[in-house]
Design a protein around this motif. Structure first.
Motif, mmCIF file in Angstrom:
data_model
loop_
_atom_site.group_PDB
_atom_site.id
_atom_site.type_symbol
_atom_site.label_atom_id
_atom_site.label_comp_id
_atom_site.label_asym_id
_atom_site.label_seq_id
_atom_site.Cartn_x
_atom_site.Cartn_y
_atom_site.Cartn_z
ATOM 1 N N PRO A 1 14.470 32.211 96.054
ATOM 2 C CA PRO A 1 14.089 32.344 97.466
ATOM 3 C C PRO A 1 13.299 33.630 97.694
ATOM 4 C CG PRO A 1 16.480 32.518 97.193
ATOM 5 C CD PRO A 1 15.908 32.275 95.849
ATOM 6 N N PRO A 2 12.442 33.643 98.717
ATOM 7 C CA PRO A 2 11.666 34.850 99.013
ATOM 8 C C PRO A 2 12.553 35.946 99.578
ATOM 9 C CG PRO A 2 11.336 33.196 100.711
ATOM 10 C CD PRO A 2 12.164 32.543 99.641
ATOM 11 N N PRO A 3 12.066 37.195 99.533
ATOM 12 C CA PRO A 3 12.847 38.296 100.089
ATOM 13 C C PRO A 3 13.073 38.135 101.592
ATOM 14 C CG PRO A 3 11.040 39.117 98.738
ATOM 15 C CD PRO A 3 10.821 37.645 98.922
ATOM 16 N N VAL A 4 14.177 38.712 102.048
ATOM 17 C CA VAL A 4 14.507 38.764 103.471
ATOM 18 C C VAL A 4 14.242 40.197 103.935
ATOM 19 C CG1 VAL A 4 16.401 38.646 105.133
ATOM 20 C CG2 VAL A 4 16.229 36.935 103.307
ATOM 21 N N THR A 5 13.646 40.346 105.103
ATOM 22 C CA THR A 5 13.366 41.680 105.635
ATOM 23 C C THR A 5 14.386 42.020 106.715
ATOM 24 O OG1 THR A 5 10.998 41.417 105.206
ATOM 25 C CG2 THR A 5 11.640 43.128 106.769
ATOM 26 N N TYR A 6 14.900 43.254 106.664
ATOM 27 C CA TYR A 6 15.873 43.709 107.663
ATOM 28 C C TYR A 6 15.272 44.855 108.463
ATOM 29 C CZ TYR A 6 20.116 45.521 109.805
ATOM 30 O OH TYR A 6 21.057 45.940 110.707
ATOM 31 N N LEU A 7 15.272 44.692 109.779
ATOM 32 C CA LEU A 7 14.822 45.732 110.694
ATOM 33 C C LEU A 7 16.057 46.384 111.313
ATOM 34 C CD1 LEU A 7 12.025 43.707 112.561
ATOM 35 C CD2 LEU A 7 11.822 45.047 110.461
ATOM 36 N N HIS A 8 16.350 47.596 110.909
ATOM 37 C CA HIS A 8 17.522 48.303 111.425
ATOM 38 C C HIS A 8 17.189 48.905 112.776
ATOM 39 C CE1 HIS A 8 21.299 50.451 111.337
ATOM 40 N NE2 HIS A 8 20.667 51.565 111.634
ATOM 41 N N ILE A 9 17.966 48.547 113.803
ATOM 42 C CA ILE A 9 17.699 49.022 115.158
ATOM 43 C C ILE A 9 18.607 50.185 115.535
ATOM 44 C CG2 ILE A 9 17.679 48.380 117.601
ATOM 45 C CD1 ILE A 9 16.989 45.527 116.743
ATOM 46 N N TYR A 10 19.916 50.022 115.309
ATOM 47 C CA TYR A 10 20.851 51.057 115.761
ATOM 48 C C TYR A 10 22.193 50.867 115.074
ATOM 49 C CZ TYR A 10 23.780 53.900 118.869
ATOM 50 O OH TYR A 10 24.647 54.836 119.369
ATOM 51 N N GLU A 11 22.892 51.990 114.853
ATOM 52 C CA GLU A 11 24.268 51.913 114.343
ATOM 53 C C GLU A 11 25.048 53.121 114.822
ATOM 54 O OE1 GLU A 11 26.725 51.804 110.123
ATOM 55 O OE2 GLU A 11 24.776 50.802 110.270
ATOM 56 N N CYS A 12 26.310 52.867 115.207
ATOM 57 C CA CYS A 12 27.266 53.925 115.508
ATOM 58 C C CYS A 12 28.587 53.488 114.891
ATOM 59 C CB CYS A 12 27.379 54.158 117.017
ATOM 60 S SG CYS A 12 28.031 52.738 117.937
ATOM 61 N N ASP A 13 29.670 54.212 115.165
ATOM 62 C CA ASP A 13 30.933 53.823 114.545
ATOM 63 C C ASP A 13 31.552 52.589 115.187
ATOM 64 O OD1 ASP A 13 31.580 55.024 116.945
ATOM 65 O OD2 ASP A 13 33.190 56.271 116.120
ATOM 66 N N LYS A 14 30.993 52.136 116.321
ATOM 67 C CA LYS A 14 31.538 50.969 117.018
ATOM 68 C C LYS A 14 30.790 49.674 116.699
ATOM 69 C CE LYS A 14 34.533 53.404 119.404
ATOM 70 N NZ LYS A 14 35.964 53.355 119.071
ATOM 71 N N PHE A 15 29.475 49.752 116.470
ATOM 72 C CA PHE A 15 28.700 48.536 116.229
ATOM 73 C C PHE A 15 27.371 48.885 115.571
ATOM 74 C CE2 PHE A 15 27.566 50.067 120.421
ATOM 75 C CZ PHE A 15 26.179 49.959 120.460
ATOM 76 N N SER A 16 26.710 47.857 115.064
ATOM 77 C CA SER A 16 25.353 48.018 114.531
ATOM 78 C C SER A 16 24.499 46.860 115.042
ATOM 79 C CB SER A 16 25.358 48.042 113.001
ATOM 80 O OG SER A 16 25.781 46.803 112.471
ATOM 81 N N ILE A 17 23.186 47.114 115.144
ATOM 82 C CA ILE A 17 22.237 46.112 115.620
ATOM 83 C C ILE A 17 21.073 46.051 114.635
ATOM 84 C CG2 ILE A 17 20.757 45.359 117.521
ATOM 85 C CD1 ILE A 17 22.322 47.226 119.373
ATOM 86 N N GLY A 18 20.680 44.837 114.270
ATOM 87 C CA GLY A 18 19.535 44.682 113.386
ATOM 88 C C GLY A 18 18.967 43.284 113.486
ATOM 89 N N ILE A 19 17.783 43.105 112.920
ATOM 90 C CA ILE A 19 17.118 41.806 112.922
ATOM 91 C C ILE A 19 16.799 41.414 111.482
ATOM 92 C CG2 ILE A 19 15.084 40.497 113.657
ATOM 93 C CD1 ILE A 19 14.877 42.384 116.065
ATOM 94 N N PHE A 20 17.219 40.215 111.096
ATOM 95 C CA PHE A 20 16.859 39.655 109.801
ATOM 96 C C PHE A 20 15.646 38.751 109.992
ATOM 97 C CE2 PHE A 20 21.299 40.749 109.070
ATOM 98 C CZ PHE A 20 21.243 41.299 107.794
#
Length: 198
Positions: free
Chosen positions: A13-32
């Motif tokens: 399969p082709p590579p997956v790209t991850y866009l890291h938006i934000y992270e703290c000790d409570k949660f993280s946000i990103g886009i695959f």
């Protein structure tokens, strides 16, 4: 965008790209970002709640939850080549979802013990998935990602306790495995609106 160009083969399969938006000790946000036939293999989210929103495109999702109060399989079919590694015993799991999603669609939510905590994604078209994980993965706190191979129920003859035959419908066995070598995630710069902390 180049993230969605199909560069894989039928076998890889082709590579997956991850866009890291934000992270703290409570949660993280990103886009695959997945190109066609891109795969995020079967994995878990221990002790975590995850909100996933398909932003555009179509993908297939298959997810499982553990079947409670069923011992691990002790009678392995060792002729199966994927079971040669001396790892944890397979565990019985119930399929939560096995379907295609096309945006726009509802946000999916999984919980530590329900909602499809172990899941995999396969892109049918170029697609993007927004993920919010709470709390985020943390090796120090025991929340590390585990990958699995799934096998049909008939693969093993383990003890299923008091479960009846009709309850076995939609069940399969999950066995821990190493992160697949074919699963490549490439980080890329997120260029959208910035998260501002107060």
């Amino acid at each position: 965008m180049p993230y969605f160009s199909a560069t894989g083969s039928d076998e890889v399969p082709p590579p997956v790209t991850y866009l890291h938006i934000y992270e703290c000790d409570k949660f993280s946000i990103g886009i695959f970002c997945l190109p066609p036939s891109g795969v995020i293999p079967l994995h878990n989210h221990p002790g975590m709640t995850v909100f996933s929103k398909l932003l555009f495109g179509s993908m297939h999702i298959k997810s499982y939850d553990w079947v409670a109060d069923v011992p691990c399989s002790s009678n392995q079919n060792t002729h199966h080549e994927d079971l040669a590694a001396p790892q944890h015993e397979p565990r019985l799991a119930k399929v939560h979802a096995d379907s295609d999603l096309t945006a726009p669609c509802k946000t999916s939510v999984l919980y530590p013990n329900a909602g499809g905590n172990m899941h995999c994604f396969t892109a049918l078209t170029p697609c993007a998935m927004l993920d919010v994980l709470g709390p985020p993965y943390s090796d120090d706190e025991g929340r590390h990602c585990t990958y699995y191979n799934d096998f049909p129920y008939a693969t093993f003859s383990g003890d299923t306790g008091s479960l009846q035959a009709e309850e076995m419908q939609g069940c399969g066995w999950l066995k821990e495995t190493e992160k697949p070598e074919s699963f490549v995630v490439v980080g890329a710069m997120y260029r959208g609106p910035q998260i501002v902390e107060n």
